[in-house]
Scaffold this motif. Sequence first.
Motif, PDB file in Angstrom:
ATOM      1  N   ASP A  49       0.751  -1.305   0.096  1.00 32.39           N
ATOM      2  CA  ASP A  49      -0.071   0.148  -0.130  1.00 32.39           C
ATOM      3  C   ASP A  49       1.043   1.371   0.071  1.00 32.39           C
ATOM      4  N   GLN A  50       1.920   1.225   0.728  1.00 36.07           N
ATOM      5  CA  GLN A  50       3.038   2.333   0.794  1.00 36.07           C
ATOM      6  C   GLN A  50       3.539   2.654  -0.640  1.00 36.07           C
ATOM      7  N   LEU A  51       3.775   1.558  -1.405  1.00 40.08           N
ATOM      8  CA  LEU A  51       4.527   1.658  -2.496  1.00 40.08           C
ATOM      9  C   LEU A  51       3.690   2.451  -3.532  1.00 40.08           C
ATOM     10  N   LYS A  52       2.115   2.080  -3.378  1.00 39.62           N
ATOM     11  CA  LYS A  52       1.236   2.649  -4.268  1.00 39.62           C
ATOM     12  C   LYS A  52       1.092   4.169  -3.873  1.00 39.62           C
ATOM     13  N   GLU A  53       1.642   4.805  -2.783  1.00 44.67           N
ATOM     14  CA  GLU A  53       1.515   6.105  -2.407  1.00 44.67           C
ATOM     15  C   GLU A  53       2.382   6.942  -3.441  1.00 44.67           C
ATOM     16  N   PHE A  54       3.416   6.223  -4.108  1.00 43.58           N
ATOM     17  CA  PHE A  54       4.223   7.054  -4.920  1.00 43.58           C
ATOM     18  C   PHE A  54       3.690   7.396  -6.300  1.00 43.58           C
ATOM     19  N   GLY A  55       2.422   6.605  -6.536  1.00 43.35           N
ATOM     20  CA  GLY A  55       1.680   6.942  -7.683  1.00 43.35           C
ATOM     21  C   GLY A  55       2.084   6.308  -8.994  1.00 43.35           C
ATOM     22  N   GLU A  56       1.145   6.251  -9.949  1.00 46.22           N
ATOM     23  CA  GLU A  56       1.586   5.747 -11.164  1.00 46.22           C
ATOM     24  C   GLU A  56       2.347   6.114 -12.032  1.00 46.22           C
TER      25      GLU A  56
END
Length: 381
Positions: A49-56
């Motif tokens: 989930d934290q990795l997703k915070e970097f955005g696409e």
Amino acid sequence: MFDITKKPFIVFWELTRACMLACKHCRAKAQKKRHPDELTTEEAYKVVDQLKEFGEPYPLLVITGGDPLMRDDVFDIIEYASKNGIRTAIAFSGTKLATKQKLEKLKEAGVARIAISLDGSNPEIHDYFRGVTGTFETSLEILEMAKEIGISRQINTTVTTFNMLDLPNIMRIGIDYEIALWDVFFIVPTGRAKVEYMPSSQEFEDVLNFLYDVSKLTPLNVKSSAATHLRRVEQMRDRGIYDLPHGELYYKLRSKLDGFEAKPKEIVSGAYGRSLADGIRRMMGITDGRGMFFISHVGEVYPSGFLPIQAGNVREKSLKEIYMNSKIFVELKNPDMLKGKCGVCEYRRICGGSRARAYAMTGDYLAEEPRCIYVPKKLRQ
């Protein structure tokens, strides 16, 4: 698409430090039993989930270890990451845990690629290096099973004084097994790895030039790890301005390419490869702490697994906060802060040298790359 000052391009995650091998170069000094404070399955989901915070587009994720197959929940974690749009690969050494059934489970979970360590073209070299008899044959069996199942495969090879002359034979195995990428790692003296295992600066340069030839003359896609000066070699040779002397090792390695003819490359899709993804990595100069980081089995965050300076812990801070604000990441992301000849080198933005090797050999992660023979233009002038 990727501003590496704001988000990593690739993340390596040591899911466990447990491993049944005893490799001579192991940075983790792996143990046979799992650590009681490893991140739990739920905590692992939170890391995703934290990795997703970097955005696409999200960072590429490589699950590693130790032996990540020693965690029964590895399939659930990979599936969670894949379903959340994070392209995920897994890297491990020849292990009896990698049965056909488990490889099929990895494919079902959505793994993009498996990376198998291969440090010799025969048991005498590979098994000696890995510390357990039979790992060479096991590694080849895993590659064969993965090919049958239809999983993209790569070989990871660590270059040391033990196996430099064997590299062309390992290359042949890669061709025979139709691997997508040969990732050639240059040893960093940390963990169990000793300084005497490291080739000299000239031998580094010779191997890098050999790898350039391999990329031009064989079907293999090649990249280097902890030796970003391959990018300099590529640029210099592509532009016809390479004027550094070759050593004896280069000619010995290069002679093994006789009979290969230059051929057009096919684009290889996957988590790595000389595809759009690898082109981005090369152009942006991704190295320790710059466009990449490492998460340990207990949640510690480092610029890489070979640069043991902790920048934070996922149990205390988010990955985004650590990557954006930790002093070491702020410094490593700025190539103008490099010292010595790396600091004035015209290739510092695509290369920058191994910050892990600089730290291991000098105690300063901003020091110049200790295994590079190139003299920048500014110093020559």
